[in-house]
Scaffold this motif. Structure first.
Motif, PDB file in Angstrom:
ATOM      1  N   PRO A  53       0.812  -1.230   0.000  1.00  0.00           N
ATOM      2  CA  PRO A  53       0.000   0.000   0.000  1.00  0.00           C
ATOM      3  C   PRO A  53       0.839   1.271   0.000  1.00  0.00           C
ATOM      4  N   VAL A  54       2.015   1.228   0.638  1.00  0.00           N
ATOM      5  CA  VAL A  54       2.877   2.410   0.669  1.00  0.00           C
ATOM      6  C   VAL A  54       3.430   2.693  -0.719  1.00  0.00           C
ATOM      7  N   LEU A  55       3.865   1.649  -1.423  1.00  0.00           N
ATOM      8  CA  LEU A  55       4.358   1.829  -2.793  1.00  0.00           C
ATOM      9  C   LEU A  55       3.251   2.362  -3.698  1.00  0.00           C
ATOM     10  N   ALA A  56       2.051   1.808  -3.540  1.00  0.00           N
ATOM     11  CA  ALA A  56       0.927   2.262  -4.362  1.00  0.00           C
ATOM     12  C   ALA A  56       0.641   3.736  -4.114  1.00  0.00           C
ATOM     13  N   CYS A  57       0.623   4.127  -2.839  1.00  0.00           N
ATOM     14  CA  CYS A  57       0.367   5.530  -2.496  1.00  0.00           C
ATOM     15  C   CYS A  57       1.478   6.431  -3.036  1.00  0.00           C
ATOM     16  N   THR A  58       2.729   5.969  -2.911  1.00  0.00           N
ATOM     17  CA  THR A  58       3.866   6.758  -3.379  1.00  0.00           C
ATOM     18  C   THR A  58       3.817   6.974  -4.883  1.00  0.00           C
ATOM     19  N   ILE A  59       3.475   5.910  -5.635  1.00  0.00           N
ATOM     20  CA  ILE A  59       3.440   6.006  -7.096  1.00  0.00           C
ATOM     21  C   ILE A  59       2.252   6.839  -7.579  1.00  0.00           C
ATOM     22  N   ILE A  60       1.073   6.580  -6.988  1.00  0.00           N
ATOM     23  CA  ILE A  60      -0.137   7.285  -7.431  1.00  0.00           C
ATOM     24  C   ILE A  60      -0.053   8.782  -7.147  1.00  0.00           C
ATOM     25  N   TYR A  61       0.440   9.116  -5.934  1.00  0.00           N
ATOM     26  CA  TYR A  61       0.476  10.532  -5.528  1.00  0.00           C
ATOM     27  C   TYR A  61       1.855  11.149  -5.688  1.00  0.00           C
ATOM     28  N   HIS A  62       2.759  10.413  -6.334  1.00  0.00           N
ATOM     29  CA  HIS A  62       4.099  10.914  -6.632  1.00  0.00           C
ATOM     30  C   HIS A  62       4.842  11.376  -5.367  1.00  0.00           C
ATOM     31  N   GLY A  63       4.644  10.618  -4.293  1.00  0.00           N
ATOM     32  CA  GLY A  63       5.354  10.916  -3.063  1.00  0.00           C
ATOM     33  C   GLY A  63       4.882  12.166  -2.352  1.00  0.00           C
ATOM     34  N   GLU A  64       3.676  12.619  -2.651  1.00  0.00           N
ATOM     35  CA  GLU A  64       3.150  13.831  -2.024  1.00  0.00           C
ATOM     36  C   GLU A  64       3.059  13.642  -0.506  1.00  0.00           C
ATOM     37  N   GLU A  65       3.587  14.621   0.229  1.00  0.00           N
ATOM     38  CA  GLU A  65       3.652  14.495   1.686  1.00  0.00           C
ATOM     39  C   GLU A  65       2.287  14.298   2.316  1.00  0.00           C
ATOM     40  N   SER A  66       1.303  15.086   1.895  1.00  0.00           N
ATOM     41  CA  SER A  66      -0.015  15.013   2.520  1.00  0.00           C
ATOM     42  C   SER A  66      -0.638  13.627   2.331  1.00  0.00           C
ATOM     43  N   ALA A  67      -0.410  13.003   1.169  1.00  0.00           N
ATOM     44  CA  ALA A  67      -0.958  11.671   0.919  1.00  0.00           C
ATOM     45  C   ALA A  67      -0.309  10.640   1.831  1.00  0.00           C
ATOM     46  N   MET A  68       1.007  10.751   1.988  1.00  0.00           N
ATOM     47  CA  MET A  68       1.713   9.823   2.872  1.00  0.00           C
ATOM     48  C   MET A  68       1.262  10.002   4.317  1.00  0.00           C
ATOM     49  N   ASP A  69       1.063  11.257   4.718  1.00  0.00           N
ATOM     50  CA  ASP A  69       0.616  11.516   6.083  1.00  0.00           C
ATOM     51  C   ASP A  69      -0.793  10.985   6.315  1.00  0.00           C
ATOM     52  N   ARG A  70      -1.668  11.124   5.311  1.00  0.00           N
ATOM     53  CA  ARG A  70      -3.029  10.587   5.455  1.00  0.00           C
ATOM     54  C   ARG A  70      -2.992   9.074   5.626  1.00  0.00           C
ATOM     55  N   LEU A  71      -2.143   8.404   4.858  1.00  0.00           N
ATOM     56  CA  LEU A  71      -2.005   6.956   4.988  1.00  0.00           C
ATOM     57  C   LEU A  71      -1.506   6.587   6.378  1.00  0.00           C
ATOM     58  N   LEU A  72      -0.540   7.365   6.882  1.00  0.00           N
ATOM     59  CA  LEU A  72      -0.014   7.118   8.218  1.00  0.00           C
ATOM     60  C   LEU A  72      -1.090   7.278   9.280  1.00  0.00           C
ATOM     61  N   VAL A  73      -1.812   8.401   9.242  1.00  0.00           N
ATOM     62  CA  VAL A  73      -2.844   8.656  10.247  1.00  0.00           C
ATOM     63  C   VAL A  73      -3.942   7.601  10.168  1.00  0.00           C
ATOM     64  N   ASN A  74      -4.370   7.242   8.950  1.00  0.00           N
ATOM     65  CA  ASN A  74      -5.420   6.231   8.793  1.00  0.00           C
ATOM     66  C   ASN A  74      -4.974   4.873   9.320  1.00  0.00           C
ATOM     67  N   SER A  75      -3.692   4.545   9.148  1.00  0.00           N
ATOM     68  CA  SER A  75      -3.193   3.277   9.689  1.00  0.00           C
ATOM     69  C   SER A  75      -3.268   3.280  11.210  1.00  0.00           C
ATOM     70  N   GLN A  76      -3.036   4.434  11.833  1.00  0.00           N
ATOM     71  CA  GLN A  76      -3.110   4.527  13.286  1.00  0.00           C
ATOM     72  C   GLN A  76      -4.561   4.495  13.764  1.00  0.00           C
ATOM     73  N   VAL A  77      -5.481   5.077  12.990  1.00  0.00           N
ATOM     74  CA  VAL A  77      -6.903   4.989  13.325  1.00  0.00           C
ATOM     75  C   VAL A  77      -7.349   3.529  13.278  1.00  0.00           C
ATOM     76  N   PHE A  78      -6.843   2.777  12.296  1.00  0.00           N
ATOM     77  CA  PHE A  78      -7.182   1.354  12.214  1.00  0.00           C
ATOM     78  C   PHE A  78      -6.722   0.614  13.470  1.00  0.00           C
ATOM     79  N   LEU A  79      -5.550   0.963  13.980  1.00  0.00           N
ATOM     80  CA  LEU A  79      -5.062   0.331  15.205  1.00  0.00           C
ATOM     81  C   LEU A  79      -6.005   0.600  16.366  1.00  0.00           C
TER      82      LEU A  79
END
Length: 451
Positions: free
Chosen positions: A368-394
């Motif tokens: 999922p991290v590679l997919a997010c990185t490729i789709i959003y071209h490493g955009e910081e906000s996209a990576m941060d959203r993925l990080l926060v959502n992973s913590q919400v899942f926890l």
């Protein structure tokens, strides 16, 4: 000499938890308080690592950047809940000689055991996503490695795990404690020179109703999910058994529970301070400025470009920040892998080499991290959203671990008369479980209605 009665759960055990480290660390029989505490210190540090991984960093820094000091009360409440849960987890392991996964499997059928294993594995992978992102960003900050390449390189941390396993469990504990101390000192200094609003900071420790607003609640649950880690309950119930004690002597078991609790609370207090420092740093640098969300890169650049008032050698501090970020992710590599082995052995009675276990988990997390990185071209906000959502899942996965832990440690049949939870402990644990479950259902409903 008073002896404990054998607990009903023991006959269901499929061998000792993490057999290679179980009962391998000697403790003094009649040592002083400090000498005994030193002997029992270590498992708490491995547990505390999970409370200061890259997921914690982004939720704490982001919480401060977006809402100032408002959510510092969430860190306080989460840390107190964590101390209570980790105390119960360590006690369960020491008294019954079973970890939480083994105990749960003993009271469930095979099908439910598999479902619980899969849900716990998903939580471990969610944690690993934070480590992948944190490691990749740290490599980019330090060596200007593209994020896609950095994400791929994180798979190689299995080699680090192989090296550490050769050192012995006690040396691993010492390395982790040292790294935690370094991270604490780095951020303490950085907060001091960032000139935070002291009055607002202390006022933030008092919970306010604004926390329940949609955006604040999402971030608050992210902080809870990052602070109260469900997989740490399995980990602590297992590694608390690494100390070699006489389980036939009830007083010696009680002493082990006491010092395991001291160890856990001291280390979790350190994690609490570090998370508070991260939130304060995010608030001091970014809140109210309308630019930058307190991302890893924006904080690194603030340090690099001498944006902290009164800073000395800011480029050095920026490097320390990135190194600490990388180290926190690598620290979590150890605990995540051990926990994965614990739940696999406990729930489905399956064993595999630690390196293979680590490689599989990391490969799943990288996708999922590679997919997010490729789709959003490493955009910081996209990576941060993925990080926060992973913590919400926890946070959503947390009640699945809290419910059986509270049930088992509140049972006289399982824990015995002396070690069963006091009534107030049981009441507080159930209250925390109910409140967190309600908040999780609320955030899930908000997510569904926003689609």
């Amino acid at each position: 000499m008073k002896k404990t009665k054998p607990h009903k759960l023991i006959k269901y055990a499929n061998g000792p938890s993490l057999e290679e480290i179980n009962s391998t660390v000697a403790v003094p029989k009649n040592g002083s308080f400090w000498r005994t505490l030193a002997a029992f210190s270590g498992p708490g540090a491995l547990v505390a690592v999970g409370y200061m991984d890259p997921g914690n960093w982004v939720t704490s820094i982001g919480g401060g950047a977006q809402y100032g000091y408002l959510l510092i009360s969430v860190i306080l409440i989460s840390s107190l809940i964590a101390m209570l849960l980790q105390y119960m987890a360590a006690k369960l392991g020491i008294v019954t000689r079973m970890d939480l996964a083994q105990a749960t499997r003993a009271h469930t059928g095979k099908t439910l055991g598999v479902i619980l294993w899969l849900s716990t594995e998903a939580a471990i992978c969610a944690t690993d996503i934070a480590e992948v992102i944190g490691g990749a960003i740290a490599l980019q900050l330090l060596f200007h490695i593209p994020l896609v390449v950095g994400v791929s390189l994180t798979v190689l941390d299995v080699l680090l795990l192989l090296l550490l396993t050769k050192l012995g469990f006690r040396k691993i504990e010492a390395i982790v404690i040292t790294l935690i101390s370094v991270i604490l000192l780095v951020f303490l200094y950085e907060v001091i020179i960032s000139n935070p609003n002291i009055a607002a900071m202390f006022a933030g420790f008092v919970p306010k109703p604004e926390i329940l607003h949609t955006g604040q609640l999402t971030m608050a649950l992210g902080i809870v999910g990052a602070t109260v880690m469900p997989h740490n309950l399995y980990l602590h119930s297992s590694i608390a058994q690494s100390r070699n004690i006489n389980h036939d002597n009830e007083n010696e078991v009680a002493r082990a529970v006491k010092f395991a609790t001291w160890d856990s609370n001291i280390q979790l207090s350190g994690a609490f301070i570090i998370n508070c420092l991260l939130l304060v740093l995010g608030a001091a640098l970014f809140f109210g400025h309308g630019e930058g969300l307190g991302t890893f890169t924006s904080l690194f650049n603030a340090l690099q470009n001498n944006q902290l008032a009164g800073a000395v050698a800011s480029p050095v501090l920026s490097i320390l920040f990135a190194v600490a970020l990388l180290a926190s992710g690598q620290n979590s590599t150890i605990t995540g892998t051990l926990t994965g082995q614990i739940v696999m052995e406990g729930y489905i009675h399956m064993k595999m080499p630690l390196w293979a276990r680590r490689l599989i988990t990391r490969l799943i997390s990288v996708i999922p991290v590679l997919a997010c990185t490729i789709i959003y071209h490493g955009e910081e906000s996209a990576m941060d959203r993925l990080l926060v959502n992973s913590q919400v899942f926890l946070s959503v996965a947390l009640p699945i671990s809290m419910i059986p832990l509270t049930l088992f440690t509140s049972s006289k049949k399982i824990m015995g008369e002396r070690f069963v939870n006091k009534r107030w402990v049981t009441l507080v644990a159930w209250l925390c479980t109910i409140v967190l479950t309600y908040l999780n259902l609320r955030i899930v409903w908000q997510f569904i209605t926003s689609l």
